[in-house]
Enzyme design. Structure first.
Site, PDB file in Angstrom:
ATOM      1  N   GLY A 289       0.863  -1.185   0.000  1.00  0.00           N
ATOM      2  CA  GLY A 289       0.000   0.000   0.000  1.00  0.00           C
ATOM      3  C   GLY A 289       0.892   1.225   0.000  1.00  0.00           C
ATOM      4  O   GLY A 289       1.068   1.907  -1.019  1.00  0.00           O
ATOM      5  N   ARG A 290       1.526   1.442   1.146  1.00  0.00           N
ATOM      6  CA  ARG A 290       2.423   2.587   1.326  1.00  0.00           C
ATOM      7  C   ARG A 290       3.491   2.682   0.233  1.00  0.00           C
ATOM      8  O   ARG A 290       3.772   3.763  -0.276  1.00  0.00           O
ATOM      9  CB  ARG A 290       3.109   2.439   2.691  1.00  0.00           C
ATOM     10  CG  ARG A 290       3.934   3.636   3.122  1.00  0.00           C
ATOM     11  CD  ARG A 290       4.779   3.283   4.350  1.00  0.00           C
ATOM     12  NE  ARG A 290       4.009   2.559   5.339  1.00  0.00           N
ATOM     13  CZ  ARG A 290       3.265   3.123   6.276  1.00  0.00           C
ATOM     14  NH1 ARG A 290       3.207   4.435   6.362  1.00  0.00           N
ATOM     15  NH2 ARG A 290       2.586   2.395   7.139  1.00  0.00           N
ATOM     16  N   ARG A 327      -1.079  10.944  11.025  1.00  0.00           N
ATOM     17  CA  ARG A 327       0.014  10.018  11.385  1.00  0.00           C
ATOM     18  C   ARG A 327       0.974  10.572  12.454  1.00  0.00           C
ATOM     19  O   ARG A 327       1.344   9.850  13.363  1.00  0.00           O
ATOM     20  CB  ARG A 327       0.767   9.566  10.135  1.00  0.00           C
ATOM     21  CG  ARG A 327      -0.120   8.741   9.205  1.00  0.00           C
ATOM     22  CD  ARG A 327       0.635   8.155   8.025  1.00  0.00           C
ATOM     23  NE  ARG A 327       1.640   7.202   8.437  1.00  0.00           N
ATOM     24  CZ  ARG A 327       2.940   7.439   8.495  1.00  0.00           C
ATOM     25  NH1 ARG A 327       3.417   8.622   8.142  1.00  0.00           N
ATOM     26  NH2 ARG A 327       3.776   6.517   8.909  1.00  0.00           N
ATOM     27  N   CYS A 358      -8.425  22.028  17.321  1.00  0.00           N
ATOM     28  CA  CYS A 358      -8.419  22.294  18.750  1.00  0.00           C
ATOM     29  C   CYS A 358      -7.983  21.042  19.482  1.00  0.00           C
ATOM     30  O   CYS A 358      -8.806  20.293  20.027  1.00  0.00           O
ATOM     31  CB  CYS A 358      -9.801  22.719  19.204  1.00  0.00           C
ATOM     32  SG  CYS A 358     -10.261  24.252  18.436  1.00  0.00           S
ATOM     33  N   GLU A 359      -6.689  20.843  19.466  1.00  0.00           N
ATOM     34  CA  GLU A 359      -6.100  19.610  19.998  1.00  0.00           C
ATOM     35  C   GLU A 359      -4.599  19.862  20.049  1.00  0.00           C
ATOM     36  O   GLU A 359      -3.976  20.064  19.012  1.00  0.00           O
ATOM     37  CB  GLU A 359      -6.453  18.481  19.023  1.00  0.00           C
ATOM     38  CG  GLU A 359      -5.878  17.130  19.321  1.00  0.00           C
ATOM     39  CD  GLU A 359      -6.464  16.525  20.584  1.00  0.00           C
ATOM     40  OE1 GLU A 359      -5.670  16.287  21.500  1.00  0.00           O
ATOM     41  OE2 GLU A 359      -7.690  16.315  20.634  1.00  0.00           O
ATOM     42  N   TYR A 387      -1.998   6.853   3.681  1.00  0.00           N
ATOM     43  CA  TYR A 387      -2.624   7.021   5.001  1.00  0.00           C
ATOM     44  C   TYR A 387      -2.728   8.490   5.407  1.00  0.00           C
ATOM     45  O   TYR A 387      -2.666   8.826   6.586  1.00  0.00           O
ATOM     46  CB  TYR A 387      -1.861   6.198   6.068  1.00  0.00           C
ATOM     47  CG  TYR A 387      -1.728   4.738   5.661  1.00  0.00           C
ATOM     48  CD1 TYR A 387      -2.850   3.904   5.675  1.00  0.00           C
ATOM     49  CD2 TYR A 387      -0.524   4.216   5.200  1.00  0.00           C
ATOM     50  CE1 TYR A 387      -2.751   2.579   5.260  1.00  0.00           C
ATOM     51  CE2 TYR A 387      -0.427   2.889   4.789  1.00  0.00           C
ATOM     52  CZ  TYR A 387      -1.531   2.079   4.822  1.00  0.00           C
ATOM     53  OH  TYR A 387      -1.439   0.788   4.406  1.00  0.00           O
TER      54      TYR A 387
HETATM   55  C1  LIG Z   1      -2.306  -2.543   5.804  1.00  0.00           C
HETATM   56  C2  LIG Z   1      -2.167  -3.806   5.093  1.00  0.00           C
HETATM   57  C3  LIG Z   1      -1.411  -3.878   3.920  1.00  0.00           C
HETATM   58  C4  LIG Z   1      -0.635  -2.704   3.370  1.00  0.00           C
HETATM   59  O1  LIG Z   1       0.347  -2.298   4.235  1.00  0.00           O
HETATM   60  P1  LIG Z   1       1.453  -1.219   3.741  1.00  0.00           P
HETATM   61  O2  LIG Z   1       2.284  -1.021   4.945  1.00  0.00           O
HETATM   62  O3  LIG Z   1       0.704  -0.001   3.347  1.00  0.00           O
HETATM   63  O4  LIG Z   1       2.168  -1.831   2.602  1.00  0.00           O
HETATM   64  C5  LIG Z   1      -1.373  -5.072   3.251  1.00  0.00           C
HETATM   65  N1  LIG Z   1      -2.046  -6.154   3.705  1.00  0.00           N
HETATM   66  C6  LIG Z   1      -2.779  -6.116   4.827  1.00  0.00           C
HETATM   67  C7  LIG Z   1      -3.501  -7.327   5.257  1.00  0.00           C
HETATM   68  C8  LIG Z   1      -2.865  -4.954   5.569  1.00  0.00           C
HETATM   69  O5  LIG Z   1      -3.579  -4.935   6.686  1.00  0.00           O
END
Ligand SMILES: *Cc1c(COP(=O)(O)O)cnc(C)c1O
Length: 431
Positions: A289-290, A327, A358-359, A387
């Site tokens: 993802g990241r 984050r 406000c935090e 994220y």
């Molecule tokens: C969050 C997640 C990902 C992606 O994680 P990244 O750190 O963004 O690569 C992949 N698989 C599962 C099951 C996740 O929960």
């Protein structure tokens, strides 16, 4: 990301070939700007990493990192598969015209209606997480008289965090089945259901991981179990899904590996296990993802107020904060930034960048060096593609930011800035 920053003759920061000050003026701030070429480059590093080794694989983009119709269309164009963890993420995939047979569904508490939607749309795979879900699946598949491919999510007892990994015999996690006992029970239950095709195992050991050791240990653990099942009843995993978690560079402290070297390490370890136990070669699936979107975006903000406390700290406030990037507040995440309209000026002013919520915890960065800043300057925060938008909230009733995609030096608005009407659209009167 700093090394990719360029400058034009006006002394403005240029990102993905665009003058960032112009982008801020045109679209307003806070603004997420994605470099689509970078997204494609990251995706291709994984896909081509497998191709180069001649390995059958699926690279599934974990859409929770940043999900929007445009983003999923880019993922589709790059031939990626897709992870969704909710009906909302699945709905977005449908809107994007994503091929349903390449969609995988995750979640530690999938509701009946979520599983039903997945079955109706004939998605490619459900990653089964717990016994309750197995029961729901039995009922639904009977009702729909439909077959589905599943993976079993297991916790191999390895948790990886950036540089450390922790070995735990019995992992304390809300996700998945433990390998000691539960996985076997789940396996036997799934085998009873003729509509379920168990393709293999899934694990996800953590996030922002900079080394391969944790992955390699997980692969070993999974193969101990797979070998047991093979010996006992001839089971051969067709798929081994090793999750995501590949690290990226936020600041100079971060030293991630080349994306293709994660791939190579995983493939070699699987090969070793296969040879050792004499099993069939599986398809390898991963779920970055990241690492696909994180370093492919910046966020542009406008600087407003300042508070200088002599001998303590200088606070510089921007027009966003934890509502578009939670984050730092959530887990002390660090970022790098620059002042987009003062790119030639020396960073001599130590400042902490505050959000406008406000935090007190609403801070983006502590004690970073910037040029002398003043109201109206544009601050560019780097590597905000993962994220950030996807975790954004309406706290203090701030409308969500806009998102722009840039490719071939053309900017395109892909998520509109929310309006105040959007904020109250579900509110009903009580008068
Ligand atoms: C969050 C997640 C990902 C992606 O994680 P990244 O750190 O963004 O690569 C992949 N698989 C599962 C099951 C996740 O929960």
């Amino acid at each position: 990301m700093r090394e990719r920053i360029e400058m034009n003759t006006k002394g403005h920061m240029v990102y993905a070939g665009m003058d960032t000050v112009d982008l801020a003026n045109q679209y307003g701030t806070p603004l997420f700007v994605y470099d689509v070429e970078r997204i494609r480059k990251n995706a291709r590093a994984f896909v081509e990493g497998f191709k180069a080794l001649n390995v059958k694989a699926q690279v599934a983009y974990a859409s929770k990192a940043f999900s929007s119709v445009a983003m999923l269309q880019v993922a589709k164009q790059e031939g990626l598969s897709l992870d969704v963890v909710s009906e909302g993420e699945l709905f977005t995939a449908i809107q994007a015209g994503f091929p349903m047979d390449k969609v995988h569904m995750h979640g530690n508490n999938k509701a009946r209606h979520e599983l039903e939607m997945a079955i109706k749309h004939k998605i490619g795979c459900i990653v089964v997480d717990n016994f309750h879900e197995i029961e729901l699946l039995q009922e639904l598949l009977m009702e729909y008289k439909q077959d589905i491919d599943v993976l079993l999510r297991v916790t191999p007892g390895i948790e990886a965090h950036t540089h450390d990994y922790i070995l735990t015999g019995n992992e304390d996690s809300k996700f998945g089945f433990d390998l000691t006992k539960q996985a076997r029970e789940a396996y036997e239950l799934l085998k009873l259901n003729p509509h379920v095709h168990l393709k293999g195992l899934h694990c996800h050991i953590g996030s922002q991981i900079f080394e391969t050791d944790g992955f390699l240990m997980a692969i070993k653990r999974l193969y101990e179990t797979l070998n047991e099942w093979h010996v006992r009843d001839g089971f051969n995993a067709e798929v081994l899904n090793l999750g995501g978690g590949f690290g990226i560079k936020y600041t100079d402290e971060d030293e991630p590996l080349e994306l293709s070297s994660y791939v190579k390490a995983l493939v070699e370890q699987v090969q070793e296990e296969i040879d050792h136990y004499q099993l069939l070669y599986p398809e390898i699936w991963i779920e970055p993802g990241r690492a696909i979107v994180g370093d492919a975006a910046i966020t542009l903000y406008t600087v407003g107020s300042k508070k200088e406390i002599p001998n303590v700290r200088n606070y510089v406030a921007i027009d966003g904060g934890m509502t578009d990037n939670i984050r730092p507040a959530l887990y002390q995440a660090k970022y790098d930034a620059c002042v987009a309209n003062k790119i030639t000026e020396a960073p001599t002013y130590q400042a902490s960048v505050a959000g406008k919520c406000c935090e007190s915890g609403d801070m983006l960065m502590w004690d970073v060096l910037l040029p002398e800043v003043k109201a109206g300057d544009i601050l560019a925060v780097f590597s905000t593609g993962a994220y950030g938008y996807s975790m954004s909230s309406h706290y203090n009733r701030f409308p969500k930011a806009a998102v722009v995609f840039v490719e071939h030096q053309q900017a395109k608005l892909v998520v509109k800035r929310e309006s105040y009407e959007d904020l109250v659209k579900n509110d009903l009167s009580y008068e």
